[in-house]
Motif scaffolding. Sequence first.
Motif, PDB file in Angstrom:
ATOM      1  N   THR A 139       0.819  -1.203   0.000  1.00  0.00           N
ATOM      2  CA  THR A 139       0.000   0.000   0.000  1.00  0.00           C
ATOM      3  C   THR A 139       0.862   1.267   0.000  1.00  0.00           C
ATOM      4  O   THR A 139       1.952   1.299   0.563  1.00  0.00           O
ATOM      5  CB  THR A 139      -0.909   0.043   1.252  1.00  0.00           C
ATOM      6  OG1 THR A 139      -0.106  -0.309   2.378  1.00  0.00           O
ATOM      7  CG2 THR A 139      -2.067  -0.906   1.136  1.00  0.00           C
ATOM      8  N   THR A 145       0.423  -9.820  12.108  1.00  0.00           N
ATOM      9  CA  THR A 145      -0.843  -9.315  11.579  1.00  0.00           C
ATOM     10  C   THR A 145      -1.842  -9.188  12.727  1.00  0.00           C
ATOM     11  O   THR A 145      -1.580  -9.640  13.845  1.00  0.00           O
ATOM     12  CB  THR A 145      -1.451 -10.273  10.528  1.00  0.00           C
ATOM     13  OG1 THR A 145      -1.785 -11.495  11.192  1.00  0.00           O
ATOM     14  CG2 THR A 145      -0.482 -10.560   9.395  1.00  0.00           C
ATOM     15  N   ARG A 147      -4.689 -10.738  13.026  1.00  0.00           N
ATOM     16  CA  ARG A 147      -5.123 -12.077  13.401  1.00  0.00           C
ATOM     17  C   ARG A 147      -4.063 -12.777  14.262  1.00  0.00           C
ATOM     18  O   ARG A 147      -4.376 -13.408  15.266  1.00  0.00           O
ATOM     19  CB  ARG A 147      -5.382 -12.893  12.131  1.00  0.00           C
ATOM     20  CG  ARG A 147      -6.325 -14.054  12.307  1.00  0.00           C
ATOM     21  CD  ARG A 147      -6.416 -14.880  11.034  1.00  0.00           C
ATOM     22  NE  ARG A 147      -7.025 -14.165   9.928  1.00  0.00           N
ATOM     23  CZ  ARG A 147      -8.343 -14.043   9.768  1.00  0.00           C
ATOM     24  NH1 ARG A 147      -9.166 -14.564  10.654  1.00  0.00           N
ATOM     25  NH2 ARG A 147      -8.844 -13.404   8.738  1.00  0.00           N
ATOM     26  N   THR A 176     -15.487  -8.460  13.464  1.00  0.00           N
ATOM     27  CA  THR A 176     -16.737  -7.865  12.990  1.00  0.00           C
ATOM     28  C   THR A 176     -17.067  -6.616  13.803  1.00  0.00           C
ATOM     29  O   THR A 176     -17.386  -5.574  13.248  1.00  0.00           O
ATOM     30  CB  THR A 176     -17.901  -8.876  13.124  1.00  0.00           C
ATOM     31  OG1 THR A 176     -17.412 -10.173  12.769  1.00  0.00           O
ATOM     32  CG2 THR A 176     -19.061  -8.514  12.247  1.00  0.00           C
ATOM     33  N   SER A 183     -15.039  -3.825  12.777  1.00  0.00           N
ATOM     34  CA  SER A 183     -15.037  -3.660  11.314  1.00  0.00           C
ATOM     35  C   SER A 183     -13.635  -3.778  10.746  1.00  0.00           C
ATOM     36  O   SER A 183     -13.196  -2.962   9.930  1.00  0.00           O
ATOM     37  CB  SER A 183     -15.623  -2.297  10.897  1.00  0.00           C
ATOM     38  OG  SER A 183     -16.806  -2.059  11.572  1.00  0.00           O
ATOM     39  N   LEU A 184     -12.921  -4.769  11.184  1.00  0.00           N
ATOM     40  CA  LEU A 184     -11.555  -4.967  10.705  1.00  0.00           C
ATOM     41  C   LEU A 184     -11.432  -6.270   9.906  1.00  0.00           C
ATOM     42  O   LEU A 184     -10.330  -6.788   9.741  1.00  0.00           O
ATOM     43  CB  LEU A 184     -10.571  -5.002  11.886  1.00  0.00           C
ATOM     44  CG  LEU A 184     -10.193  -3.656  12.523  1.00  0.00           C
ATOM     45  CD1 LEU A 184      -9.345  -3.872  13.763  1.00  0.00           C
ATOM     46  CD2 LEU A 184      -9.439  -2.784  11.533  1.00  0.00           C
ATOM     47  N   GLU A 185     -12.560  -6.804   9.406  1.00  0.00           N
ATOM     48  CA  GLU A 185     -12.512  -8.096   8.698  1.00  0.00           C
ATOM     49  C   GLU A 185     -11.528  -8.055   7.538  1.00  0.00           C
ATOM     50  O   GLU A 185     -10.740  -8.971   7.350  1.00  0.00           O
ATOM     51  CB  GLU A 185     -13.894  -8.475   8.147  1.00  0.00           C
ATOM     52  CG  GLU A 185     -14.954  -8.678   9.211  1.00  0.00           C
ATOM     53  CD  GLU A 185     -15.907  -7.500   9.271  1.00  0.00           C
ATOM     54  OE1 GLU A 185     -15.426  -6.350   9.155  1.00  0.00           O
ATOM     55  OE2 GLU A 185     -17.125  -7.727   9.430  1.00  0.00           O
ATOM     56  N   LYS A 186     -11.592  -6.967   6.767  1.00  0.00           N
ATOM     57  CA  LYS A 186     -10.743  -6.879   5.572  1.00  0.00           C
ATOM     58  C   LYS A 186      -9.269  -6.728   5.919  1.00  0.00           C
ATOM     59  O   LYS A 186      -8.402  -7.136   5.166  1.00  0.00           O
ATOM     60  CB  LYS A 186     -11.178  -5.670   4.723  1.00  0.00           C
ATOM     61  CG  LYS A 186     -12.256  -6.006   3.724  1.00  0.00           C
ATOM     62  CD  LYS A 186     -12.402  -4.859   2.730  1.00  0.00           C
ATOM     63  CE  LYS A 186     -13.840  -4.372   2.714  1.00  0.00           C
ATOM     64  NZ  LYS A 186     -13.977  -2.960   2.390  1.00  0.00           N
ATOM     65  N   GLU A 187      -8.994  -6.105   7.076  1.00  0.00           N
ATOM     66  CA  GLU A 187      -7.610  -5.820   7.449  1.00  0.00           C
ATOM     67  C   GLU A 187      -6.982  -6.936   8.284  1.00  0.00           C
ATOM     68  O   GLU A 187      -5.832  -6.819   8.686  1.00  0.00           O
ATOM     69  CB  GLU A 187      -7.536  -4.503   8.235  1.00  0.00           C
ATOM     70  CG  GLU A 187      -7.806  -3.246   7.418  1.00  0.00           C
ATOM     71  CD  GLU A 187      -9.287  -2.966   7.229  1.00  0.00           C
ATOM     72  OE1 GLU A 187     -10.127  -3.710   7.784  1.00  0.00           O
ATOM     73  OE2 GLU A 187      -9.611  -2.014   6.487  1.00  0.00           O
ATOM     74  N   ALA A 188      -7.734  -8.004   8.527  1.00  0.00           N
ATOM     75  CA  ALA A 188      -7.293  -9.030   9.475  1.00  0.00           C
ATOM     76  C   ALA A 188      -5.896  -9.568   9.205  1.00  0.00           C
ATOM     77  O   ALA A 188      -5.173  -9.921  10.134  1.00  0.00           O
ATOM     78  CB  ALA A 188      -8.291 -10.176   9.505  1.00  0.00           C
ATOM     79  N   ASP A 189      -5.510  -9.629   7.930  1.00  0.00           N
ATOM     80  CA  ASP A 189      -4.203 -10.188   7.623  1.00  0.00           C
ATOM     81  C   ASP A 189      -3.162  -9.126   7.306  1.00  0.00           C
ATOM     82  O   ASP A 189      -2.099  -9.409   6.759  1.00  0.00           O
ATOM     83  CB  ASP A 189      -4.342 -11.209   6.486  1.00  0.00           C
ATOM     84  CG  ASP A 189      -5.207 -12.393   6.940  1.00  0.00           C
ATOM     85  OD1 ASP A 189      -4.927 -12.930   8.037  1.00  0.00           O
ATOM     86  OD2 ASP A 189      -6.174 -12.730   6.242  1.00  0.00           O
ATOM     87  N   GLN A 190      -3.454  -7.890   7.695  1.00  0.00           N
ATOM     88  CA  GLN A 190      -2.460  -6.822   7.558  1.00  0.00           C
ATOM     89  C   GLN A 190      -1.605  -6.746   8.807  1.00  0.00           C
ATOM     90  O   GLN A 190      -2.065  -7.055   9.904  1.00  0.00           O
ATOM     91  CB  GLN A 190      -3.171  -5.479   7.418  1.00  0.00           C
ATOM     92  CG  GLN A 190      -3.400  -5.050   6.001  1.00  0.00           C
ATOM     93  CD  GLN A 190      -3.979  -3.649   5.959  1.00  0.00           C
ATOM     94  OE1 GLN A 190      -3.723  -2.822   6.838  1.00  0.00           O
ATOM     95  NE2 GLN A 190      -4.772  -3.391   4.939  1.00  0.00           N
TER      96      GLN A 190
END
Lengths: 307, 246
Positions: free
Chosen positions: A25, B94, B96, B122, B125-132
């Motif tokens: 990013t 990450t 997770r 959930t 609201s971090l579902e999308k970022e979980a593997d960042q």
Amino acid sequence: MEKYHSEQASIVVSSVSKSYTSGKTVVKALDNISFEVEKGSLFGLIGPDGAGKTTLFRILTSLLLFDKGKALVDGFDVISGYKEIRKRIGYMPGRFSLYADLTVQENLNFFASIFETTIDENYDLIKGIYAQIEPFKNRRAGKLSGGMKQKLALSCALIHRPSVLFLDEPTTGVDAVSRKEFWDMLKGLKNEGITILVSTPYMDEANLCDKVALIQSGSILNIDTPHNITHTFSKTIYRIKGRDMQALLLQARQWDFAEQVYPFGEYHHAVIRQQSTELHFPEGVEASRIHPGIEDVFIDLMRNHDQ
Amino acid sequence: MTNKAIIVEKLSKTFNGFKAVDEISFEVGRGEIFGFLGANGAGKTTAMKMLCGLSMPSSGKATVAGFDIYQENESIKKNIGYMSQKFSLYEDLTIRENIRFYAGIYGIRPDIIKTKTVQLLTQLSLEKEADQLVGQLPLGWKQKLAFSVAIFHDPQIVFLDEPTGGVDPITRRDFWNMIYDATAKGITVFVTTHYMDEAEYCDRVSIMVDGQIDALDTPGNLKRLYQAESMDQVFLQIARKAKRTE
């Protein structure tokens, strides 16, 4: 070395942008930032961690290159004139960066000798600050308390009598009493004619600056005197109080005349919708109209910026 | 079981003759938000370390979550959560991985970790970022996540050491909302802060000066007692009495 003549401005930042890549990013640390700092003034960069304050400091102190734009400090371009700039500025980074294994006095001597000066030569400038830690001059810097480290770092940044002083979050994590003392010291330095650029995440400190830039996510939300920022704010704010503050917060968020309601210390602040003419506060709710503060303005700008 | 989460009696800690904490006594009720204030160097960190079972007192008594701080400090560690501004999550793991790591340390069963991780992601609201990597998150998100991780194992008490330092004004308020949610679940909150508006959000506040607790009451009572308009003024009046140069 080409020197730009600017009568009033000690720092000129024009359309500066800087991005980092972090993994895949691209992070815009600074997005087209412009502002000027008047000679001899105290200018505050007010914003949370991650707003881009430190990146800006590193650019202005010639420690970091940027992607676009132009920046001048004390009349010199930060890229072509970096050698001149480094002689003229004092920089206190956010993280303690003195030598932990040198004593207080050794650190100060070290910085004085790098700038080809002596402690004696500029002692009058740092006296008010250094005198407070002088009793511990033989103690290693790493063994000092937070407040004393801060005073030593400020003394070292001033020992060559810089024309511009950069202070990156000098009061973060510092208690309310020490913060007040620190700002009093800055006032004294300003009176010596030093231009000061200081950053802080504490919104209440904005009022102690001549001018401030409110900064968030790499963008400047507003630049003006603290007085103008709060007095040109067009929205009406009421502070409200009730018996059960948590219940009142939830209830007030349902009022149709309130655009936003958020906790603010002892009270909640309710931002009133612009078209609202009649305000009916329920019984038992103490409500009075107040002048907005910097934090109210910041919250409003942040919400509009995010949308 | 008493209804007290923390009971402290004449607790002291001396370093080479220096009384960092000097006979402090107080109690914190279950589900209470207790603000632990004081100037830098007043002894807050030392006191907090003793309560978390990380440092042995020189004298005095204390129980935390019903456990004795001398004899049962390992049980204390299992029953409390902790987060600070300076250290909370591993930046190079990450989101997770951080959750799994902390939950694992507290011995939570893998299947429970799995279900609760989904819930937590959930909620935030971090579902999308979980593997960042956590290092890439903005500070505000990091602090909210760190708090959620600190109470992931449903501790009786959570210790928060300047959790909102440097956080933007909106996220700071979101963070306090999370604190209220935690107390609604019965978790006791022990918090330090340099933001005096946040002192107002506590049920009771203590102010330490030179190793001792100089004031302890509700924000409302303290303001009346010191004839002050705000907690900021109360704090300045009390902390200015300090003689110690940290």
